[in-house]
Design an enzyme around this catalytic site. Structure first.
Site, PDB file in Angstrom:
ATOM      1  N   ASP A 190      -8.913  48.704  31.588  1.00 40.61           N
ATOM      2  CA  ASP A 190      -8.134  49.939  31.405  1.00 40.61           C
ATOM      3  C   ASP A 190      -7.668  49.984  29.955  1.00 40.61           C
ATOM      4  O   ASP A 190      -6.512  49.725  29.649  1.00 40.61           O
ATOM      5  CB  ASP A 190      -6.939  49.933  32.362  1.00 40.61           C
ATOM      6  CG  ASP A 190      -6.100  51.201  32.224  1.00 40.61           C
ATOM      7  OD1 ASP A 190      -6.628  52.222  31.757  1.00 40.61           O
ATOM      8  OD2 ASP A 190      -4.912  51.157  32.586  1.00 40.61           O
ATOM      9  N   SER A 191      -8.604  50.299  29.087  1.00 39.97           N
ATOM     10  CA  SER A 191      -8.343  50.169  27.645  1.00 39.97           C
ATOM     11  C   SER A 191      -8.026  51.510  27.010  1.00 39.97           C
ATOM     12  O   SER A 191      -8.273  52.562  27.594  1.00 39.97           O
ATOM     13  CB  SER A 191      -9.593  49.606  26.975  1.00 39.97           C
ATOM     14  OG  SER A 191     -10.657  50.516  27.151  1.00 39.97           O
TER      15      SER A 191
HETATM   16  N1  SAM Z   1      -5.719  55.060  30.951  1.00 39.11           N
HETATM   17  C1  SAM Z   1      -5.638  55.020  29.554  1.00 39.11           C
HETATM   18  C2  SAM Z   1      -6.704  55.772  28.852  1.00 39.11           C
HETATM   19  O1  SAM Z   1      -7.838  55.725  29.309  1.00 39.11           O
HETATM   20  O2  SAM Z   1      -6.408  56.431  27.882  1.00 39.11           O
HETATM   21  C3  SAM Z   1      -5.473  53.623  29.070  1.00 39.11           C
HETATM   22  C4  SAM Z   1      -4.066  53.258  29.359  1.00 39.11           C
HETATM   23  S1  SAM Z   1      -3.449  51.695  28.992  1.00 39.11           S
HETATM   24  C5  SAM Z   1      -1.917  52.263  28.310  1.00 39.11           C
HETATM   25  C6  SAM Z   1      -4.367  51.058  27.618  1.00 39.11           C
HETATM   26  C7  SAM Z   1      -3.803  49.732  27.151  1.00 39.11           C
HETATM   27  O3  SAM Z   1      -4.814  48.939  26.543  1.00 39.11           O
HETATM   28  C8  SAM Z   1      -2.681  49.851  26.128  1.00 39.11           C
HETATM   29  O4  SAM Z   1      -1.478  49.465  26.713  1.00 39.11           O
HETATM   30  C9  SAM Z   1      -3.104  48.921  24.990  1.00 39.11           C
HETATM   31  O5  SAM Z   1      -2.032  48.197  24.433  1.00 39.11           O
HETATM   32  C10 SAM Z   1      -4.101  48.035  25.714  1.00 39.11           C
HETATM   33  N2  SAM Z   1      -5.035  47.361  24.804  1.00 39.11           N
HETATM   34  C11 SAM Z   1      -5.653  47.868  23.711  1.00 39.11           C
HETATM   35  N3  SAM Z   1      -6.415  46.932  23.127  1.00 39.11           N
HETATM   36  C12 SAM Z   1      -6.282  45.801  23.872  1.00 39.11           C
HETATM   37  C13 SAM Z   1      -6.829  44.493  23.776  1.00 39.11           C
HETATM   38  N4  SAM Z   1      -7.647  44.174  22.775  1.00 39.11           N
HETATM   39  N5  SAM Z   1      -6.475  43.577  24.719  1.00 39.11           N
HETATM   40  C14 SAM Z   1      -5.643  43.913  25.740  1.00 39.11           C
HETATM   41  N6  SAM Z   1      -5.095  45.133  25.868  1.00 39.11           N
HETATM   42  C15 SAM Z   1      -5.408  46.073  24.950  1.00 39.11           C
END
Ligand code: SAM
Length: 285
Positions: A159-160
């Site tokens: 879910d990135s």
């Molecule tokens: N549903 C959403 C979308 O598709 O737009 C994604 C929501 S969720 C908030 C995405 C999360 O991925 C964020 O909280 C961000 O901090 C996290 N994230 C980004 N890069 C990451 C990484 N390399 N490792 C772990 N988490 C990561």
């Protein structure tokens, strides 16, 4: 009152197009070590979370994305006990995963501030999931966790954020290869792959990478209004092709046994979501 323009299709990805919200009130504006966080209140969509100016979730339509990213792999698998979420800081996926009673969930999120801000200002997303004893929350880079971990999972949900900024590494072939190594036999990987009409390369690049690594790879779709541009593509990969062909009868039996009430997901919709519009099929071919 201020109008907020989403930044996804301006700047380097300029399509001459944007989505605009009227923010009746700003709830939180914060720069974390990794990204800009913003939560604001709107009349029609409730609270909206943006990271680096890109919509992550709104209170109105988040259920569509979170149910489809979760229940499609979990009901297709049917016996998942160990689920890994990469990213997912708002807690919506964790909430849906933990509705499956036998599951233990590990969530690996890069940015602790996303979790803190969402717990405080958008609690309906996680609905207490972070306090569930079946949830384990780790704050580290998802790529690093996958490369170093020796644990196995039945389902992995990525879910990135989009493949710009810190989320970019979560779309690489080496990351997907590490995911495959960490899946139990017949395990399932699902990924968020953007809106193919406006971000075709996001899906085509992932198709190639997953196709080279897994026996069975494909996509399913759901339309989430604030991920603008029509259907969003969700990547699917497994070494067990039968799981993508699960019958509606089996899914309905699992769904009914689980007793989970959903607002978007149904077993019939699960099956239908793998039928792709012609323009999406065309991109994949
Ligand atoms: N549903 C959403 C979308 O598709 O737009 C994604 C929501 S969720 C908030 C995405 C999360 O991925 C964020 O909280 C961000 O901090 C996290 N994230 C980004 N890069 C990451 C990484 N390399 N490792 C772990 N988490 C990561």
């Amino acid at each position: 009152m201020t109008w907020v323009d989403e930044q996804l299709y301006v700047g380097p990805r300029d399509l001459g197009y944007t989505q605009r919200f009227r923010a009746d009130r700003f709830i939180c504006r914060h720069k974390s070590d990794f990204q800009d966080l913003m939560v604001f209140e709107t009349r029609g969509f409730g609270r909206v979370l943006m990271l680096d100016g890109v919509v992550q979730a709104t209170e109105l339509d988040e259920f569509i994305y979170h149910e489809m990213m979760t229940h499609v792999p979990l009901f297709a698998h049917g016996a998942a006990e160990r689920v890994l979420i990469i990213g997912g800081g708002d807690g919506g996926i964790l909430r849906e995963v933990l509705r499956h009673p036998l599951v233990q969930a590990t969530m690996v999120e890069l940015d602790p501030d996303v979790v803190a801000v969402c717990r405080e200002h958008m609690p309906s997303l996680s609905r207490g999931a972070f306090d569930d004893p079946r949830a384990r929350l780790l704050f580290t880079d998802g790529v690093r966790f996958m490369a170093e971990s020796t644990e196995s999972f039945d389902v992995i949900i990525v879910d990135s954020t989009d493949p710009i900024g810190p989320g970019e590494v979560l779309f690489t072939e080496s990351f997907y290869a590490d995911c495959r190594r960490r899946l139990t036999p017949g395990g399932i990987l699902v990924t968020q792959n953007g809106v193919p009409l406006l971000q075709p390369q996001e899906m085509t690049a992932t198709a190639g990478r997953l196709g080279r690594l897994f026996v069975d790879a494909g996509f399913y779709v759901a339309a989430i209004p604030t991920y603008v541009g029509g259907f969003m593509a969700m990547g699917w990969a497994s070494d067990n092709p039968a799981l993508r062909q699960q019958s509606e009868r089996v899914l309905a039996q699992r769904f009914s046994t689980a007793g989970i009430e959903t607002r978007y997901y149904t077993p019939a919709l699960h099956i239908a979501s793998f039928v792709l519009p012609a323009y999406v099929e065309c991109l994949l071919n």
